[in-house]
Design a protein around this motif. Sequence first.
Motif, PDB file in Angstrom:
ATOM      1  N   LEU A 241      -4.867 -22.434  38.734  1.00  0.00           N
ATOM      2  CA  LEU A 241      -6.178 -23.020  38.738  1.00  0.00           C
ATOM      3  C   LEU A 241      -6.219 -24.363  39.368  1.00  0.00           C
ATOM      4  CD1 LEU A 241      -9.422 -22.589  37.935  1.00  0.00           C
ATOM      5  CD2 LEU A 241      -8.779 -23.879  35.665  1.00  0.00           C
ATOM      6  N   VAL A 242      -5.461 -25.295  38.878  1.00  0.00           N
ATOM      7  CA  VAL A 242      -5.556 -26.852  39.545  1.00  0.00           C
ATOM      8  C   VAL A 242      -5.015 -26.570  40.896  1.00  0.00           C
ATOM      9  CG1 VAL A 242      -4.087 -28.867  39.481  1.00  0.00           C
ATOM     10  CG2 VAL A 242      -4.880 -27.945  37.400  1.00  0.00           C
ATOM     11  N   SER A 243      -3.717 -25.857  41.326  1.00  0.00           N
ATOM     12  CA  SER A 243      -3.106 -25.771  42.412  1.00  0.00           C
ATOM     13  C   SER A 243      -4.417 -25.107  43.529  1.00  0.00           C
ATOM     14  CB  SER A 243      -2.171 -24.692  42.527  1.00  0.00           C
ATOM     15  OG  SER A 243      -1.700 -24.591  43.880  1.00  0.00           O
ATOM     16  N   ARG A 244      -5.052 -24.195  43.146  1.00  0.00           N
ATOM     17  CA  ARG A 244      -6.313 -23.518  44.041  1.00  0.00           C
ATOM     18  C   ARG A 244      -7.137 -24.705  44.394  1.00  0.00           C
ATOM     19  NH1 ARG A 244      -5.411 -18.671  41.197  1.00  0.00           N
ATOM     20  NH2 ARG A 244      -7.144 -19.459  39.685  1.00  0.00           N
TER      21      ARG A 244
ATOM     22  N   PRO B 194      -0.440 -19.664  29.470  1.00  0.00           N
ATOM     23  CA  PRO B 194      -1.460 -20.542  29.730  1.00  0.00           C
ATOM     24  C   PRO B 194      -1.117 -21.478  30.656  1.00  0.00           C
ATOM     25  CG  PRO B 194      -1.119 -20.199  27.334  1.00  0.00           C
ATOM     26  CD  PRO B 194       0.129 -19.412  27.959  1.00  0.00           C
ATOM     27  N   ALA B 195       0.282 -22.203  30.770  1.00  0.00           N
ATOM     28  CA  ALA B 195       0.618 -23.160  31.607  1.00  0.00           C
ATOM     29  C   ALA B 195       0.577 -22.508  32.978  1.00  0.00           C
ATOM     30  CB  ALA B 195       1.933 -23.601  30.989  1.00  0.00           C
ATOM     31  N   ALA B 196       1.082 -21.353  33.200  1.00  0.00           N
ATOM     32  CA  ALA B 196       0.997 -20.727  34.584  1.00  0.00           C
ATOM     33  C   ALA B 196      -0.544 -20.669  34.975  1.00  0.00           C
ATOM     34  CB  ALA B 196       1.827 -19.444  34.725  1.00  0.00           C
TER      35      ALA B 196
ATOM     36  N   GLY C 227       5.759 -23.648  40.130  1.00  0.00           N
ATOM     37  CA  GLY C 227       4.638 -23.796  39.409  1.00  0.00           C
ATOM     38  C   GLY C 227       5.164 -24.478  38.181  1.00  0.00           C
ATOM     39  N   ALA C 228       4.249 -23.986  37.007  1.00  0.00           N
ATOM     40  CA  ALA C 228       4.587 -24.988  35.683  1.00  0.00           C
ATOM     41  C   ALA C 228       6.011 -24.691  35.214  1.00  0.00           C
ATOM     42  CB  ALA C 228       3.723 -23.808  34.688  1.00  0.00           C
ATOM     43  N   MET C 229       6.818 -23.424  35.624  1.00  0.00           N
ATOM     44  CA  MET C 229       8.016 -23.445  35.170  1.00  0.00           C
ATOM     45  C   MET C 229       8.994 -24.263  36.002  1.00  0.00           C
ATOM     46  SD  MET C 229       8.231 -21.696  32.567  1.00  0.00           S
ATOM     47  CE  MET C 229       6.503 -22.430  32.256  1.00  0.00           C
TER      48      MET C 229
ATOM     49  N   ARG D 297      10.553 -28.468  27.281  1.00  0.00           N
ATOM     50  CA  ARG D 297      10.734 -27.350  26.371  1.00  0.00           C
ATOM     51  C   ARG D 297       9.369 -26.822  25.878  1.00  0.00           C
ATOM     52  NH1 ARG D 297      15.075 -30.663  24.582  1.00  0.00           N
ATOM     53  NH2 ARG D 297      13.952 -31.313  22.747  1.00  0.00           N
ATOM     54  N   ALA D 298       8.508 -27.638  25.498  1.00  0.00           N
ATOM     55  CA  ALA D 298       7.211 -27.062  25.093  1.00  0.00           C
ATOM     56  C   ALA D 298       6.478 -26.246  26.307  1.00  0.00           C
ATOM     57  CB  ALA D 298       6.380 -28.236  24.772  1.00  0.00           C
ATOM     58  N   LEU D 299       6.636 -26.950  27.400  1.00  0.00           N
ATOM     59  CA  LEU D 299       5.886 -26.284  28.523  1.00  0.00           C
ATOM     60  C   LEU D 299       6.607 -24.815  28.836  1.00  0.00           C
ATOM     61  CD1 LEU D 299       3.655 -26.514  30.662  1.00  0.00           C
ATOM     62  CD2 LEU D 299       5.330 -27.743  31.986  1.00  0.00           C
TER      63      LEU D 299
END
Length: 136
Positions: free
Chosen positions: A110-113, A103-105, A73-75, A93-95
């Motif tokens: 949400l986008v993935s679903r 919030p990123a995860a 995912g986001a990581m 680094r920000a993410l």
Amino acid sequence: MVLLYDGDCGFCTGWADFGRRRFAPEVRIVPWQSVDPQAYGVPEERLLREVVLVEEAGHAPAGPGAAAPPPGGAMAIAGTLRSGNRAGRVLGRALAARPVRRPAAALYRLVSRNRYRLRFPLLPAREGARCGVTRP
């Protein structure tokens, strides 16, 4: 390192191509359908839900976190960005920063679903820009 993404999804493919061109990561970005996921130790079910950042096939992760599953995912996106050019490293680094991780995860999930409803915004509205994944 290799970032595995869903090559059947036009939305995912568009973002993968954009990231590859814009941030020039050292990580290889490949659709998981073009490789053997078991060679990377990642179940197909997980790859249907999220991108996963893995070691090259046949190379076991080393170090203290070797037993942990590969980031997804986001990581996984953050790790890929951090291997790229200056802009990618800053965004990565920000993410991955502590205040942004949750919030990123959540946004990634949400986008993935809902990716079957989305199209890649930088391409003209055409069939290939949309996700080919059917609604769950």
